[in-house]
Enzyme design. Structure first.
Site, PDB file in Angstrom:
ATOM      1  N   GLY A 176       0.819  -1.205   0.000  1.00 35.35           N
ATOM      2  CA  GLY A 176       0.000   0.000   0.000  1.00 35.35           C
ATOM      3  C   GLY A 176       0.850   1.252   0.000  1.00 35.35           C
ATOM      4  O   GLY A 176       0.451   2.286   0.536  1.00 35.35           O
ATOM      5  N   TYR A 234     -13.144  -4.362  11.664  1.00 35.63           N
ATOM      6  CA  TYR A 234     -11.853  -3.712  11.442  1.00 35.63           C
ATOM      7  C   TYR A 234     -10.993  -3.799  12.703  1.00 35.63           C
ATOM      8  O   TYR A 234      -9.816  -4.170  12.640  1.00 35.63           O
ATOM      9  CB  TYR A 234     -12.064  -2.249  11.060  1.00 35.63           C
ATOM     10  CG  TYR A 234     -10.789  -1.443  11.000  1.00 35.63           C
ATOM     11  CD1 TYR A 234      -9.963  -1.473   9.881  1.00 35.63           C
ATOM     12  CD2 TYR A 234     -10.395  -0.634  12.080  1.00 35.63           C
ATOM     13  CE1 TYR A 234      -8.778  -0.745   9.834  1.00 35.63           C
ATOM     14  CE2 TYR A 234      -9.212   0.099  12.037  1.00 35.63           C
ATOM     15  CZ  TYR A 234      -8.412   0.043  10.909  1.00 35.63           C
ATOM     16  OH  TYR A 234      -7.237   0.766  10.868  1.00 35.63           O
ATOM     17  N   LYS A 284      -7.196  -5.608  13.441  1.00 36.45           N
ATOM     18  CA  LYS A 284      -6.018  -4.915  13.957  1.00 36.45           C
ATOM     19  C   LYS A 284      -5.565  -5.501  15.294  1.00 36.45           C
ATOM     20  O   LYS A 284      -4.371  -5.528  15.603  1.00 36.45           O
ATOM     21  CB  LYS A 284      -6.307  -3.421  14.081  1.00 36.45           C
ATOM     22  CG  LYS A 284      -6.487  -2.734  12.730  1.00 36.45           C
ATOM     23  CD  LYS A 284      -5.252  -2.873  11.851  1.00 36.45           C
ATOM     24  CE  LYS A 284      -5.373  -2.106  10.560  1.00 36.45           C
ATOM     25  NZ  LYS A 284      -4.146  -2.176   9.725  1.00 36.45           N
TER      26      LYS A 284
END
Length: 237
Positions: free
Chosen positions: A10, A151, A155
C-alpha cells in the site's frame, strides 16, 4: 551505499507513501506495492528516486495468497535479499452491526489480517539476517469502535501476530508494530472539534508522525515484539 531493499505494501499513497519516503531518507531502496493505483505508485517511485534511492512498483491483490507468493518470488529474483517489510495495506470500511455481509467480512479479514501474515512469512525467507518487519496496526486494535468492529478485530489480531512472529523469527528477524491514531482522515471525512479536544496534544497526527515511528523500529536493533501507539495520547483521554 544502500541499506538494502524495503517493501511497503500500500505504498503508493497516503500513509504508505509517507513511510516509503521516510525509509528512502533512511537509506533504503524501495519496492512500492499497490493494487490499482498505478499512477500514484509510479509517482512515489519518482519521489524515492529523487532522494537518491532506487525504486520500482509492483501490483498485486493481497487478498490472493498466490499473488503474495508470486510477488515475493519476484522480489527474490530481482533483489536477492530483503531488509524491511512494512505491512501497511489495509481497508477501513464503516461496518455498523446488522449491515455486515459475509463478503465484507471475508474481504476485510483477507486484506487486513491474512495478507500481512503471508507477506511476513514470505518476506522472512528473503531476510538471511537482521531483517525487520513492521506491521501498521491501529488504536482500534485496543479501543473498541462500535461502527468498526470487524476492522478492530483485524487490527487486534495484527498486534498479536506481531508478538508471535517476533518470537518465531528471532533472532534473525525483528518484528514490531505501529498503532496510529488519527493521522490521516479517510477521503471525505472530517474530525469535529469535540473529537479534537479529546486528544491531549490538541492536534491530529500527520503521516510523518507514523513514518518516523516506523523508522525508529527499523533502526532500533534491540526492539522486537512491541507495538508503539502514536495517537497523541487519545487512548487515555
Amino acid at each position: 551505499m544502500s541499506n538494502g531493499w524495503a517493501i511497503v505494501t500500500g505504498g503508493a499513497r497516503r500513509l504508505g507513501k509517507s513511510i516509503a519516503l521516510e525509509l528512502a531518507r533512511a537509506g533504503y531502496n524501495l519496492i512500492i506495492h499497490y493494487n490499482a493505483a498505478q499512477a500514484e505508485a509510479e509517482q512515489t517511485c519518482s519521489e524515492v528516486q529523487s532522494l537518491g534511492r532506487e525504486a520500482w512498483a509492483y501490483s498485486a491483490d493481497l487478498r490472493d495468497v498466490a499473488a503474495i507468493e508470486t510477488m515475493f518470488q519476484t522480489i527474490g529474483e530481482r533483489c536477492g535479499t530483503l531488509a524491511v517489510l512494512v505491512n501497511s495495506a489495509a481497508d477501513f470500511p464503516r461496518t455498523p452491526i446488522g449491515s455486515i455481509s459475509q463478503q465484507t467480512w471475508d474481504d476485510l479479514v483477507a486484506l487486513n489480517q491474512r495478507a500481512p501474515f503471508f507477506c511476513a512469512q514470505a518476506a522472512a525467507k528473503l531476510m538471511p539476517e537482521h531483517g525487520v518487519i513492521v506491521n501498521i496496526a491501529d488504536v482500534g486494535g485496543e479501543v473498541p469502535w462500535p461502527s468498526f468492529v470487524p476492522y478492530g478485530m483485524t487490527k487486534a489480531a495484527l498486534i498479536m501476530m506481531t508478538r508471535g512472529l517476533a518470537l518465531a523469527l528471532a533472532p534473525n528477524v525483528r518484528v514490531g508494530a505501529v498503532g496510529p491514531g488519527v493521522a490521516l482522515l479517510p477521503d471525505g471525512w472530517q474530525e469535529d472539534s469535540n473529537s479534537l479536544n479529546k486528544i491531549p496534544l490538541k492536534r491530529l497526527g500527520v503521516p510523518e508522525d507514523i513514518a518516523k515511528a516506523v523508522r525508529f523500529i527499523v533502526e532500533s536493533p534491540y526492539f522486537t515484539g512491541e507495538t508503539i501507539f502514536v495517537d497523541g495520547g487519545r487512548r487515555w483521554a
